[in-house]
Design a protein around this motif. Structure first.
Motif, PDB file in Angstrom:
ATOM      1  N   ASN A   1      65.249 -52.523 -67.732  1.00 39.00           N
ATOM      2  CA  ASN A   1      66.669 -52.823 -67.966  1.00 39.00           C
ATOM      3  C   ASN A   1      67.581 -51.728 -67.414  1.00 39.00           C
ATOM      4  O   ASN A   1      68.638 -52.009 -66.839  1.00 39.00           O
ATOM      5  CB  ASN A   1      66.935 -53.017 -69.462  1.00 39.00           C
ATOM      6  N   GLU A   2      67.174 -50.484 -67.609  1.00 42.53           N
ATOM      7  CA  GLU A   2      67.995 -49.365 -67.141  1.00 42.53           C
ATOM      8  C   GLU A   2      68.111 -49.388 -65.617  1.00 42.53           C
ATOM      9  O   GLU A   2      69.202 -49.194 -65.060  1.00 42.53           O
ATOM     10  CB  GLU A   2      67.377 -48.041 -67.599  1.00 42.53           C
TER      11      GLU A   2
ATOM     12  N   PHE B   1      74.451 -43.928 -48.594  1.00 45.11           N
ATOM     13  CA  PHE B   1      73.980 -43.296 -49.832  1.00 45.11           C
ATOM     14  C   PHE B   1      73.679 -44.343 -50.900  1.00 45.11           C
ATOM     15  O   PHE B   1      72.658 -44.268 -51.595  1.00 45.11           O
ATOM     16  CB  PHE B   1      75.041 -42.317 -50.342  1.00 45.11           C
ATOM     17  N   LEU B   2      74.564 -45.338 -51.039  1.00 51.89           N
ATOM     18  CA  LEU B   2      74.353 -46.382 -52.045  1.00 51.89           C
ATOM     19  C   LEU B   2      73.084 -47.185 -51.757  1.00 51.89           C
ATOM     20  O   LEU B   2      72.344 -47.542 -52.684  1.00 51.89           O
ATOM     21  CB  LEU B   2      75.565 -47.311 -52.092  1.00 51.89           C
ATOM     22  N   VAL B   3      72.836 -47.469 -50.488  1.00 54.73           N
ATOM     23  CA  VAL B   3      71.619 -48.198 -50.124  1.00 54.73           C
ATOM     24  C   VAL B   3      70.380 -47.375 -50.486  1.00 54.73           C
ATOM     25  O   VAL B   3      69.381 -47.917 -50.984  1.00 54.73           O
ATOM     26  CB  VAL B   3      71.623 -48.547 -48.627  1.00 54.73           C
ATOM     27  N   GLN B   4      70.428 -46.072 -50.259  1.00 51.05           N
ATOM     28  CA  GLN B   4      69.305 -45.206 -50.642  1.00 51.05           C
ATOM     29  C   GLN B   4      69.068 -45.251 -52.145  1.00 51.05           C
ATOM     30  O   GLN B   4      67.910 -45.298 -52.607  1.00 51.05           O
ATOM     31  CB  GLN B   4      69.588 -43.768 -50.205  1.00 51.05           C
ATOM     32  N   GLU B   5      70.154 -45.204 -52.921  1.00 52.45           N
ATOM     33  CA  GLU B   5      70.024 -45.237 -54.375  1.00 52.45           C
ATOM     34  C   GLU B   5      69.468 -46.587 -54.846  1.00 52.45           C
ATOM     35  O   GLU B   5      68.630 -46.652 -55.755  1.00 52.45           O
ATOM     36  CB  GLU B   5      71.387 -44.983 -55.023  1.00 52.45           C
ATOM     37  N   MET B   6      69.924 -47.668 -54.237  1.00 48.73           N
ATOM     38  CA  MET B   6      69.418 -48.994 -54.602  1.00 48.73           C
ATOM     39  C   MET B   6      67.940 -49.123 -54.263  1.00 48.73           C
ATOM     40  O   MET B   6      67.160 -49.727 -55.011  1.00 48.73           O
ATOM     41  CB  MET B   6      70.235 -50.086 -53.893  1.00 48.73           C
TER      42      MET B   6
ATOM     43  N   THR C   1      61.289 -48.174 -58.281  1.00 49.26           N
ATOM     44  CA  THR C   1      60.919 -47.942 -59.691  1.00 49.26           C
ATOM     45  C   THR C   1      60.613 -49.256 -60.395  1.00 49.26           C
ATOM     46  O   THR C   1      59.637 -49.368 -61.147  1.00 49.26           O
ATOM     47  CB  THR C   1      62.054 -47.212 -60.426  1.00 49.26           C
ATOM     48  N   ILE C   2      61.446 -50.259 -60.156  1.00 47.38           N
ATOM     49  CA  ILE C   2      61.212 -51.582 -60.755  1.00 47.38           C
ATOM     50  C   ILE C   2      59.872 -52.144 -60.299  1.00 47.38           C
ATOM     51  O   ILE C   2      59.097 -52.685 -61.092  1.00 47.38           O
ATOM     52  CB  ILE C   2      62.346 -52.555 -60.388  1.00 47.38           C
ATOM     53  N   GLY C   3      59.575 -52.002 -59.022  1.00 46.60           N
ATOM     54  CA  GLY C   3      58.317 -52.507 -58.489  1.00 46.60           C
ATOM     55  C   GLY C   3      57.102 -51.831 -59.097  1.00 46.60           C
ATOM     56  O   GLY C   3      56.058 -52.462 -59.312  1.00 46.60           O
ATOM     57  N   SER C   4      57.224 -50.522 -59.390  1.00 43.35           N
ATOM     58  CA  SER C   4      56.085 -49.792 -59.952  1.00 43.35           C
ATOM     59  C   SER C   4      55.919 -50.042 -61.452  1.00 43.35           C
ATOM     60  O   SER C   4      54.809 -49.949 -61.976  1.00 43.35           O
ATOM     61  CB  SER C   4      56.268 -48.288 -59.701  1.00 43.35           C
TER      62      SER C   4
END
Length: 291
Positions: free
Chosen positions: A219-220, A248-253, A259-262
């Motif tokens: 969720n986070e 920068f935003l694309v890198q953060e996304m 993280t979601i995938g892992s």
């Protein structure tokens, strides 16, 4: 505002004395870099030329070619080394008298000696020429900027399409995520029931489910991902150069998607993450061409 870093502009200005041609070509670059190729006599106004370009180009690599034609571009002047010529003439006469040599020193003999006489070329560098170059430079860079703006409009359409698809995929993952824990709970209770024939400690099962739920909670990450999407959309309307911020935003996304995938223990979510990363890769390629 989305402005591409790829563009081209050309200008030609002709006066009674000069013909000035300026070409400006821009491509992707992390910073603002300008390279000017021009005749030597224009070096003193190189800073003015770059300043003119910087008024319209904020980011990217610019190659500028300045060509000048006309009779007024170079003046020629004959330089004579009179002292050396005088010594040469005296030596010739002394040699003739000393060795009794007949013959006269002709004008052709003098003109053929580059030691005494040579033609020196001097750059014009007139105020008229400098003004023509600056005018042509501004016209060329404005054409280049217009091409960058036009291409930026098309880029903006593609970006909006990609980011909308990305937002849709995120929403779909948010819908799926709550069912992953409940499905795990059902599988776990069914498996335990089969092993112990219906007699087991439900409290331990719930504890195991709670631990699993905390471990796979995304969720986070989904909230941050949605926030980045919102910032991305808002940034597209900014009037200042936006390329670096979008990158920068694309890198953060992309970091959140990894993280979601892992963390996600679900095949459907995994497939959605693949789609999200594919869209982010497309966005990355697109934003790298934005000023």
């Amino acid at each position: 505002m989305v402005i591409s870093m790829t563009g081209f502009g050309r200008s030609r200005i002709v006066s009674a004395s000069f013909s000035v041609n300026v070409e400006v070509k821009t491509v992707n670059h992390r910073f603002n870099e300008i390279n000017v190729r021009m005749p030597r006599q224009l070096l003193k106004i190189e800073d003015k030329i770059k300043k003119k370009l910087n008024e319209h180009l904020r980011r990217g690599r610019a190659e500028v070619y300045i060509m000048i034609e006309g009779d007024g571009t170079v003046t020629r002047k004959i330089q004579v080394d009179w002292k050396l010529l005088e010594e040469y003439y005296m030596i010739i006469n002394q040699t003739r008298e000393k060795f009794n040599i007949e013959g006269n020193l002709s004008l052709q003999d003098v003109l053929s000696r580059q030691e005494f006489l040579h033609i020196e070329e001097m750059d014009a560098g007139t105020e008229e020429l400098e003004n023509l170059v600056l005018r042509a430079t501004e016209e060329a860079v404005l054409q280049c900027k217009q091409m960058r703006v036009t291409e930026g409009v098309e880029l903006s359409k593609d970006l909006h399409t990609s980011i909308q698809q990305l937002d849709t995929n995120i929403d779909e993952v948010k819908e799926i995520a709550p069912f992953v824990v409940s499905a795990y709970r059902e599988r776990l209770m069914k498996k335990i029931a089969e092993l112990v024939q219906g007699q087991f400690d439900e409290t331990r099962v719930l504890t195991e489910v709670a631990l699993f739920s905390d471990k796979i909670d995304i969720n986070e990450e989904l909230t941050r991902l949605k926030s980045h999407v919102q910032q991305f959309n808002q940034t597209l309307n900014d009037q200042e150069p936006i390329g670096r911020k979008l990158d920068f935003l694309v890198q953060e996304m992309n970091r959140e998607a990894n993280t979601i995938g892992s963390k996600a223990n679900d095949s459907t979510i995994t497939k959605k993450v693949v789609d999200i990363k594919s869209l982010l890769e497309k966005l990355k390629e697109q934003v790298q061409n934005i000023e």
